[in-house]
Design an enzyme around this catalytic site. Structure first.
Site, PDB file in Angstrom:
ATOM      1  N   HIS A  71       0.834  -1.202   0.000  1.00 32.59           N
ATOM      2  CA  HIS A  71       0.000   0.000   0.000  1.00 32.59           C
ATOM      3  C   HIS A  71       0.870   1.253   0.000  1.00 32.59           C
ATOM      4  O   HIS A  71       2.039   1.231   0.361  1.00 32.59           O
ATOM      5  CB  HIS A  71      -0.913   0.006   1.229  1.00 32.59           C
ATOM      6  N   GLU A  94      -0.532  -8.466   7.447  1.00 36.93           N
ATOM      7  CA  GLU A  94       0.763  -8.649   8.085  1.00 36.93           C
ATOM      8  C   GLU A  94       0.534  -9.063   9.532  1.00 36.93           C
ATOM      9  O   GLU A  94      -0.595  -9.319   9.943  1.00 36.93           O
ATOM     10  CB  GLU A  94       1.558  -7.349   8.018  1.00 36.93           C
TER      11      GLU A  94
END
Length: 314
Positions: free
Chosen positions: A112, A216
């Site tokens: 991102h 994550e």
């Protein structure tokens, strides 16, 4: 044993690399499994000589190594094809000629753009961020729970969008056939900005599937807490949400950090789900840093930083 080989490349962050997967042929058997390994020799991110601190995927054709392939003789005898066209043919031939039970797949992985949580950590400093500010929803000026993209993050994604457009036109880069994204807003937005407006295949339009486990390591930081299912559906109505996706985030717990072992289990689970359910797709797109970390955790991919310090590419 079934062996599935995955060829990997990335976008928002960097590009290209190769991995392989091995899997038992019957996924209904309790002792079946999929084993993931990397295949080297195709992308610069795999090379020991590549400097991660200076590597730029936009200056290196997504990192695809300028080389010949055994399949070039018959496919491109006059040397008119691009490196990506010849590489795509190499992947096709690998799948066609490989022993029974082996498959090769090309993945595009991307991180991102800069989120408000990134900016907040830079502003307050990492020690203060980890010990105090990361546990808050914001600081009174900006919010960073399920962090949105900053203006800089939006610009980063748009730069990659332009790069994709150029590579598709000039290099004939294989267009993804499947798209997946993390449920975090910064990832959902980056995916949309990166692929909107591109000349994609009508058979494989940009309709990403939101996967809960493509995240994550999940900490007690509020930036790791995703929005509700209703919010995602309203904000990104064209996206598909996987079955079983809960209304609220059941993985995030305040003040608790997911262990590395648990992250490995979660990563393996979501990768197995993706590659077990679809064995016909050759080109995949995993969007965002969260997805990259999940894949990297299990495929042991080489991380390389692009020209922007906020971008990490596999």
């Amino acid at each position: 044993m079934l062996s599935v080989a995955l060829l990997v490349a990335w976008a928002v962050v960097s590009a290209g690399m190769t991995c392989s997967v091995e899997a038992a042929p019957n996924h209904n058997q309790q002792n079946s499994y999929i084993k993931y390994t990397t295949v080297t020799g195709y992308f610069l991110q795999d090379e020991a000589a590549t400097n991660a601190s200076t590597f730029s995927f936009t200056n290196t054709n997504f990192g695809l190594i300028n080389r010949t392939y055994p399949t070039d003789v018959n496919y491109d005898p006059r040397g008119k094809k691009t490196q990506w066209q010849r590489f795509a043919n190499q992947v096709f031939r690998l799948n066609r000629d490989t022993p029974h039970g082996t498959q090769y797949r090309l993945l595009y992985l991307g991180r991102h753009g800069e989120g408000y949580h990134n900016a907040a950590e830079s502003y307050h400093g990492t020690p203060a961020w980890n010990c105090y500010y990361s546990l808050l929803d914001g600081n009174g000026t900006v919010t960073w729970d399920d962090a949105r993209l900053t203006p800089a993050g939006i610009t980063q994604a748009l730069i990659v969008n332009a790069y994709w457009a150029s590579q598709i036109k000039t290099q004939k880069v294989p267009i993804p056939q499947k798209y997946y994204t993390s449920p975090l807003t910064r990832c959902l937005s980056t995916a949309n900005l990166t692929f909107s407006g591109l000349k994609l295949s009508r058979r494989h339009p940009f309709v990403p599937t939101v996967k809960e486990f493509f995240r994550e390591g999940i900490s007690g930081h509020t930036c790791d807490r995703r929005g509700s299912k209703s919010y995602i559906q309203n904000a990104f109505p064209s996206y598909k949400i996987e079955p079983g996706f809960t209304e609220t985030d059941q993985l995030w717990k305040a003040f608790l950090q997911e262990t590395e072992v648990d992250q490995d289990i979660r990563s393996k689970t979501v990768l197995d789900d993706v590659f077990s359910m679809d064995r016909e797709t050759n080109y995949w797109r995993f969007r965002t840093y969260d997805s990259c970390r999940t894949v990297q955790a299990h495929l042991h991919l080489y991380l390389a930083t692009s020209e922007d310090s906020d971008y990490i590419g596999l």
